[in-house]
Design an enzyme around this catalytic site. Structure first.
Site, mmCIF file in Angstrom:
data_model
loop_
_atom_site.group_PDB
_atom_site.id
_atom_site.type_symbol
_atom_site.label_atom_id
_atom_site.label_comp_id
_atom_site.label_asym_id
_atom_site.label_seq_id
_atom_site.Cartn_x
_atom_site.Cartn_y
_atom_site.Cartn_z
ATOM 1 N N LEU A 35 0.808 -1.222 0.000
ATOM 2 C CA LEU A 35 0.000 0.000 0.000
ATOM 3 C C LEU A 35 0.843 1.276 0.000
ATOM 4 C CD1 LEU A 35 -2.911 -1.094 2.434
ATOM 5 C CD2 LEU A 35 -2.798 -1.329 -0.050
ATOM 6 N N ASN A 37 1.675 2.972 -2.520
ATOM 7 C CA ASN A 37 1.122 3.923 -3.494
ATOM 8 C C ASN A 37 -0.325 3.573 -3.834
ATOM 9 O OD1 ASN A 37 1.467 6.244 -5.103
ATOM 10 N ND2 ASN A 37 1.688 4.976 -6.932
ATOM 11 N N LYS A 86 7.142 3.787 -9.807
ATOM 12 C CA LYS A 86 7.037 4.067 -11.254
ATOM 13 C C LYS A 86 7.244 5.522 -11.658
ATOM 14 C CE LYS A 86 2.110 4.986 -11.132
ATOM 15 N NZ LYS A 86 0.830 4.936 -11.768
ATOM 16 N N SER A 126 7.723 -2.051 -19.651
ATOM 17 C CA SER A 126 7.308 -0.733 -20.126
ATOM 18 C C SER A 126 8.008 -0.423 -21.444
ATOM 19 C CB SER A 126 7.710 0.293 -19.066
ATOM 20 O OG SER A 126 7.632 1.591 -19.581
ATOM 21 N N TYR A 150 14.368 4.547 -13.364
ATOM 22 C CA TYR A 150 13.144 3.742 -13.399
ATOM 23 C C TYR A 150 13.180 2.770 -14.587
ATOM 24 C CZ TYR A 150 8.440 2.403 -14.756
ATOM 25 O OH TYR A 150 7.357 1.671 -15.167
ATOM 26 N N LYS A 154 13.408 -1.634 -15.025
ATOM 27 C CA LYS A 154 12.589 -2.519 -15.877
ATOM 28 C C LYS A 154 13.489 -3.337 -16.799
ATOM 29 C CE LYS A 154 8.529 -1.383 -14.388
ATOM 30 N NZ LYS A 154 7.740 -2.335 -13.607
ATOM 31 N N ARG A 238 2.156 9.971 -28.294
ATOM 32 C CA ARG A 238 2.280 8.709 -27.556
ATOM 33 C C ARG A 238 1.167 7.759 -27.977
ATOM 34 N NH1 ARG A 238 6.165 10.996 -26.698
ATOM 35 N NH2 ARG A 238 7.253 11.503 -24.754
HETATM 36 P P1 NAD Z 1 0.701 1.846 -8.972
HETATM 37 O O1 NAD Z 1 1.700 2.605 -8.186
HETATM 38 O O2 NAD Z 1 -0.702 2.344 -8.995
HETATM 39 O O3 NAD Z 1 0.685 0.314 -8.520
HETATM 40 C C1 NAD Z 1 1.815 -0.341 -8.013
HETATM 41 C C2 NAD Z 1 1.410 -1.038 -6.729
HETATM 42 O O4 NAD Z 1 2.537 -1.729 -6.202
HETATM 43 C C3 NAD Z 1 0.923 -0.065 -5.649
HETATM 44 O O5 NAD Z 1 -0.311 -0.527 -5.128
HETATM 45 C C4 NAD Z 1 2.021 -0.114 -4.592
HETATM 46 O O6 NAD Z 1 1.507 0.093 -3.293
HETATM 47 C C5 NAD Z 1 2.586 -1.518 -4.796
HETATM 48 N N1 NAD Z 1 3.984 -1.698 -4.387
HETATM 49 C C6 NAD Z 1 5.062 -0.945 -4.728
HETATM 50 N N2 NAD Z 1 6.175 -1.439 -4.173
HETATM 51 C C7 NAD Z 1 5.807 -2.543 -3.477
HETATM 52 C C8 NAD Z 1 6.507 -3.476 -2.676
HETATM 53 N N3 NAD Z 1 7.818 -3.372 -2.463
HETATM 54 N N4 NAD Z 1 5.825 -4.492 -2.102
HETATM 55 C C9 NAD Z 1 4.481 -4.605 -2.296
HETATM 56 N N5 NAD Z 1 3.766 -3.736 -3.015
HETATM 57 C C10 NAD Z 1 4.417 -2.711 -3.611
HETATM 58 O O7 NAD Z 1 1.266 1.739 -10.472
HETATM 59 P P2 NAD Z 1 0.564 1.196 -11.792
HETATM 60 O O8 NAD Z 1 0.401 2.349 -12.715
HETATM 61 O O9 NAD Z 1 -0.599 0.370 -11.454
HETATM 62 O O10 NAD Z 1 1.733 0.325 -12.377
HETATM 63 C C11 NAD Z 1 1.805 -1.074 -12.160
HETATM 64 C C12 NAD Z 1 3.063 -1.614 -12.796
HETATM 65 O O11 NAD Z 1 3.060 -1.309 -14.185
HETATM 66 C C13 NAD Z 1 4.348 -0.999 -12.244
HETATM 67 O O12 NAD Z 1 5.327 -2.001 -12.153
HETATM 68 C C14 NAD Z 1 4.732 0.025 -13.286
HETATM 69 O O13 NAD Z 1 6.112 0.255 -13.317
HETATM 70 C C15 NAD Z 1 4.252 -0.651 -14.556
HETATM 71 N N6 NAD Z 1 3.975 0.281 -15.635
HETATM 72 C C16 NAD Z 1 3.103 1.311 -15.424
HETATM 73 C C17 NAD Z 1 2.847 2.226 -16.440
HETATM 74 C C18 NAD Z 1 1.921 3.397 -16.227
HETATM 75 O O14 NAD Z 1 1.973 4.338 -16.998
HETATM 76 N N7 NAD Z 1 1.057 3.387 -15.224
HETATM 77 C C19 NAD Z 1 3.465 2.069 -17.686
HETATM 78 C C20 NAD Z 1 4.351 0.996 -17.868
HETATM 79 C C21 NAD Z 1 4.593 0.106 -16.831
HETATM 80 C C1 WQD Z 2 2.656 12.003 -22.226
HETATM 81 C C2 WQD Z 2 2.839 13.214 -23.129
HETATM 82 C C3 WQD Z 2 4.495 14.750 -22.359
HETATM 83 C C4 WQD Z 2 2.362 15.906 -18.714
HETATM 84 C C5 WQD Z 2 5.515 7.991 -18.744
HETATM 85 C C6 WQD Z 2 6.773 7.265 -18.340
HETATM 86 C C7 WQD Z 2 6.820 5.909 -18.990
HETATM 87 C C8 WQD Z 2 5.537 5.115 -18.701
HETATM 88 C C9 WQD Z 2 4.302 5.923 -18.985
HETATM 89 C C10 WQD Z 2 5.844 3.646 -16.834
HETATM 90 C C11 WQD Z 2 4.301 13.605 -23.339
HETATM 91 C C12 WQD Z 2 3.131 15.403 -22.335
HETATM 92 C C13 WQD Z 2 2.722 15.325 -19.912
HETATM 93 C C14 WQD Z 2 2.058 17.296 -18.685
HETATM 94 C C15 WQD Z 2 2.468 17.400 -21.063
HETATM 95 N N1 WQD Z 2 5.436 4.755 -17.329
HETATM 96 N N2 WQD Z 2 2.768 16.059 -21.062
HETATM 97 N N3 WQD Z 2 2.121 17.983 -19.863
HETATM 98 O O1 WQD Z 2 6.238 10.532 -20.434
HETATM 99 O O2 WQD Z 2 5.041 9.287 -22.283
HETATM 100 O O3 WQD Z 2 5.505 8.147 -20.161
HETATM 101 O O4 WQD Z 2 4.377 7.202 -18.349
HETATM 102 O O5 WQD Z 2 6.485 2.792 -17.334
HETATM 103 O O6 WQD Z 2 7.947 5.271 -18.488
HETATM 104 O O7 WQD Z 2 7.895 8.034 -18.753
HETATM 105 O O8 WQD Z 2 3.781 9.894 -20.218
HETATM 106 O O9 WQD Z 2 1.731 11.031 -19.472
HETATM 107 O O10 WQD Z 2 3.959 11.861 -18.620
HETATM 108 O O11 WQD Z 2 3.365 12.229 -21.007
HETATM 109 O O12 WQD Z 2 2.508 18.071 -22.082
HETATM 110 O O13 WQD Z 2 1.760 17.890 -17.627
HETATM 111 O O14 WQD Z 2 2.218 14.347 -22.516
HETATM 112 O O15 WQD Z 2 5.474 15.684 -22.738
HETATM 113 O O16 WQD Z 2 4.421 14.078 -24.656
HETATM 114 P P1 WQD Z 2 5.233 9.544 -20.841
HETATM 115 P P2 WQD Z 2 3.175 11.265 -19.726
#
Ligand code: NAD
Ligand code: WQD
Length: 348
Positions: A35, A37, A86, A126, A150, A154, A238
């Site tokens: 929990l 995040n 993340k 990712s 970050y 990954k 994106r």
């Molecule tokens: P999130 O932060 O909402 O969910 C991650 C969950 O993991 C949270 O509930 C947090 O409490 C839990 N957590 C973190 N560290 C932990 C630990 N050590 N032990 C147990 N629980 C832990 O994030 P999300 O957006 O749901 O992302 C989920 C996964 O997908 C992450 O690994 C993230 O890197 C990956 N991912 C997310 C995105 C995105 O844009 N949201 C994009 C690509 C990859």
């Molecule tokens: C999207 C577009 C910004 C915010 C991130 C992580 C990536 C992955 C997904 C986990 C870009 C623009 C954004 C704002 C803006 N996460 N923007 N004003 O950067 O593509 O990816 O989340 O794995 O690793 O880097 O996503 O939603 O931040 O941005 O103009 O206030 O929106 O420049 O073009 P991003 P984002």
């Protein structure tokens, strides 16, 4: 008996949607989350949506003994590993926290899985692992090269998982690892019920939650990071993917790991994206069209580390997982807005 899936990070944004999809597909679900995040309320909402129970353990994945206890108590057959930190900016400020949580945490999880002889894993990777590329449409065979801590967590985890799977070839006994690396593009949106969605702490880093909070009046103005990119309207492009489509890809991946393709083990990466790009200004105009609200914005300088444009080639996931996106950008915006309006303070 139904298969039981352990969902690490199951209380979080993507994990909670995955729990709904798994329960609705007939799987038993066990959530492990510390929990850090997320809120326990999301787990209550999952049960409200599905009418089905799930098991929850408030455990940090780095706690070997507590995690081993979960495996001893539950008949887990596969794991979907979402747990991780993340935020790109935070990872630059506190890299060791990211390596410890994401990389070491995954090492502990893998050790516990091996001890319990559970060797089916779907990992949240990712598109960030591709780093800077000359191509704008990413295929899984492109060279990898993450550009921030970050992203490197990954990439390191992916390397570790490929090594683990390769080591099976050197052994003549024991069941092999079956691993799907799912490389997400930009997940947005929320469950259609409006009961679960993205609930960022503080000021959002990502575009969609920021836009939603401007539209509802919580934030004053969106900064559009750059309008001088070599894209049709100058703003960044994106590949946005609805979170419900994304988690359906996880259920498909679990099915694939149980099937013929992975019968003798393996570790394979799949892009999960829509296969087309959308600019920041297109997001804003779609948001205004769907919600009838004005999104106040200004053009700001480019954000360090941002690329102009990239999107997925999702054809491998279609071919091997029988998965593709079904929802439109309009659906993503409408569902984000429904969640935002019904939960102006998130889960609080
Ligand atoms: P999130 O932060 O909402 O969910 C991650 C969950 O993991 C949270 O509930 C947090 O409490 C839990 N957590 C973190 N560290 C932990 C630990 N050590 N032990 C147990 N629980 C832990 O994030 P999300 O957006 O749901 O992302 C989920 C996964 O997908 C992450 O690994 C993230 O890197 C990956 N991912 C997310 C995105 C995105 O844009 N949201 C994009 C690509 C990859
Ligand atoms: C999207 C577009 C910004 C915010 C991130 C992580 C990536 C992955 C997904 C986990 C870009 C623009 C954004 C704002 C803006 N996460 N923007 N004003 O950067 O593509 O990816 O989340 O794995 O690793 O880097 O996503 O939603 O931040 O941005 O103009 O206030 O929106 O420049 O073009 P991003 P984002």
């Amino acid at each position: 008996m139904a298969n039981t899936v352990l969902v690490t990070g199951g209380a979080g944004y993507i994990g909670s949607h995955a729990c709904v999809e798994l329960l609705q597909a007939g799987y038993q679900v066990v959530v492990v989350d510390n929990l850090v995040n997320s809120k326990i309320e999301s787990l209550k909402r999952i049960q409200e949506i599905t009418g089905k129970p799930l098991a929850f353990y408030q455990v940090d994945i780095r706690d070997h003994d507590a995690l081993a206890d979960v495996f001893a108590k539950e008949s887990i057959t596969s794991v979907i590993h979402f747990a991780g930190l993340k935020a790109v900016g935070e990872s630059c400020e506190q890299p060791l926290m990211y390596y410890h949580n994401n990389v070491y945490g995954t090492m502990v999880l893998l050790a516990v899985m091996a001890e319990a002889n559970v060797k089916q894993l779907v990992f949240s990777s990712s598109a960030t692992v591709y780093g800077t590329n000359s191509e704008i449409q990413y295929t899984e065979d492109l060279p990898l090269g993450a550009v921030n801590p970050y992203g490197r967590t990954k990439a390191m985890i992916e390397d570790m998982l490929r090594d683990l799977s390769a080591a099976d070839a050197l052994k003549s006994t024991g069941s092999p690892w079956k691993i799907a690396l799912l490389r997400y593009f930009n997940p947005i949106g929320a469950h259609g019920s409006g009961k679960i969605g993205e609930d960022p702490n503080g000021i959002p880093n990502n575009l969609m939650p920021y836009v939603a909070q401007v539209a509802i009046g919580k934030l004053v103005q969106l900064s559009v990071f750059g309008d001088d990119y070599p894209t049709p309207d100058g703003t960044g492009i994106r590949d946005y993917i609805h979170v419900v489509d994304l988690v359906k890809g996880h259920v498909k991946a679990i099915e694939a790991l149980n099937g013929e393709k992975f019968a003798s083990g393996g570790c394979k990466a799949y892009n999960l994206g829509a296969g087309k790009g959308c600019s920041v200004l297109e997001i804003i105009s779609t948001f205004e069209k769907i919600t009838g609200r004005k999104v106040n914005y200004r053009i700001a300088p480019r954000r360090a580390g941002d690329l102009a444009e990239y999107f997925a080639d999702p054809s491998l996931a279609l071919k091997e997982l029988n998965w593709k996106v079904e929802k439109t950008l309009e659906d993503m915006v409408a569902d984000t807005w429904n969640w935002q309006v019904k939960n102006p303070q998130g889960y609080n």
